[in-house]
Scaffold this motif. Structure first.
Motif, short mmCIF file in Angstrom:
data_model
loop_
_atom_site.label_atom_id
_atom_site.label_comp_id
_atom_site.label_asym_id
_atom_site.label_seq_id
_atom_site.Cartn_x
_atom_site.Cartn_y
_atom_site.Cartn_z
N SER A 286 6.20 -54.61 53.10
CA SER A 286 6.53 -55.95 52.62
C SER A 286 5.34 -56.52 51.86
O SER A 286 4.20 -56.40 52.31
CB SER A 286 6.86 -56.83 53.83
OG SER A 286 7.10 -58.17 53.44
N VAL B 8 12.07 -49.18 54.18
CA VAL B 8 12.58 -50.43 53.64
C VAL B 8 11.42 -51.12 52.95
O VAL B 8 10.34 -51.26 53.53
CB VAL B 8 13.17 -51.34 54.74
CG1 VAL B 8 13.57 -52.69 54.17
CG2 VAL B 8 14.34 -50.67 55.43
N LEU C 52 10.40 -54.66 51.04
CA LEU C 52 10.77 -56.06 50.84
C LEU C 52 9.76 -56.68 49.88
O LEU C 52 8.55 -56.56 50.09
CB LEU C 52 10.73 -56.84 52.15
CG LEU C 52 11.60 -56.32 53.29
CD1 LEU C 52 11.23 -57.00 54.60
CD2 LEU C 52 13.06 -56.53 52.96
N ARG D 71 14.64 -54.29 48.80
CA ARG D 71 15.28 -55.59 48.92
C ARG D 71 14.42 -56.66 48.25
O ARG D 71 13.21 -56.67 48.40
CB ARG D 71 15.47 -55.96 50.39
CG ARG D 71 16.07 -54.90 51.28
CD ARG D 71 17.54 -54.79 51.21
NE ARG D 71 18.19 -56.04 51.53
CZ ARG D 71 19.50 -56.22 51.43
NH1 ARG D 71 20.28 -55.23 51.03
NH2 ARG D 71 20.05 -57.37 51.72
N ARG E 220 14.42 -59.68 55.62
CA ARG E 220 15.48 -58.76 55.20
C ARG E 220 16.85 -59.44 55.21
O ARG E 220 17.66 -59.24 54.31
CB ARG E 220 15.49 -57.54 56.12
CG ARG E 220 16.40 -56.43 55.66
CD ARG E 220 16.24 -55.26 56.58
NE ARG E 220 17.04 -54.13 56.14
CZ ARG E 220 17.08 -52.98 56.77
NH1 ARG E 220 16.34 -52.77 57.84
NH2 ARG E 220 17.84 -52.01 56.32
#
Length: 167
Positions: A43, A72, A74, A102, A153
């Motif tokens: 992130s 993932v 971010l 994302r 998220r």
């Protein structure tokens, strides 16, 4: 943290400055590959100053990536990655099936943590300008960071597509 510490020490405790921050990211990704971390969440508002375009980092990601793994990412925006980190963009295209990117446009860029989380270890940059932060294995740190990342998220939408559709 000083540059004289070994990798295990560098991944536990405080870090300060862009060089130490980049070293923490590099060593964390090397450890993720070596230990086979099943999942990671990265992130940052833009990932602009992460060492994600370096050959050694991509080699670590390549060694880490396999079926059953999940990454993932971010961010407030991914344009700096597209412009300045072509190795990562190429790797992301190859491994699209395990990478979820994302965009957190519903948050202010300053609300998006600069962090790397795994079930085994976590790092959080507390001051982006001075590149200061803390890293470690403590379960409480990982749980609190995971909760914050999960909330980011929930407020995000898909972004940084692996392919560009068009005519």
């Amino acid at each position: 943290m000083s540059d004289q510490k070994d990798g295990n020490d560098r991944l536990n405790g405080a870090f300060s400055g862009p060089t130490e921050f980049a070293n923490v990211v590099r060593e964390a990704l090397a450890r993720a590959a070596h230990e086979g971390w099943p999942a990671m969440v990265w992130s940052d508002p833009s990932f602009e100053d992460w060492p994600l375009g370096e050959r050694a980092v991509i080699e670590s990601l390549q060694a880490w990536a396999r079926s059953g793994r999940q990454l993932v990412m971010l961010a407030y925006r991914f344009d700096a990655l597209v412009r300045y980190k072509p190795r990562l963009v190429g790797w992301r295209k190859t491994w699209d099936h395990i990478v979820e990117c994302r965009v957190c446009k519903n948050l202010d860029a300053s609300e998006i943590p600069s962090a790397l989380w795994s079930p085994h270890w976590a790092m959080r940059r507390l001051d982006l300008v001075r590149c200061t932060g803390v890293a470690g294995l403590e379960p409480a740190r990982r749980v609190l960071l995971k909760e914050e990342l999960d909330e980011c998220r929930r407020q995000s939408s898909p972004g940084f597509s692996a392919t560009t559709l068009g005519l």
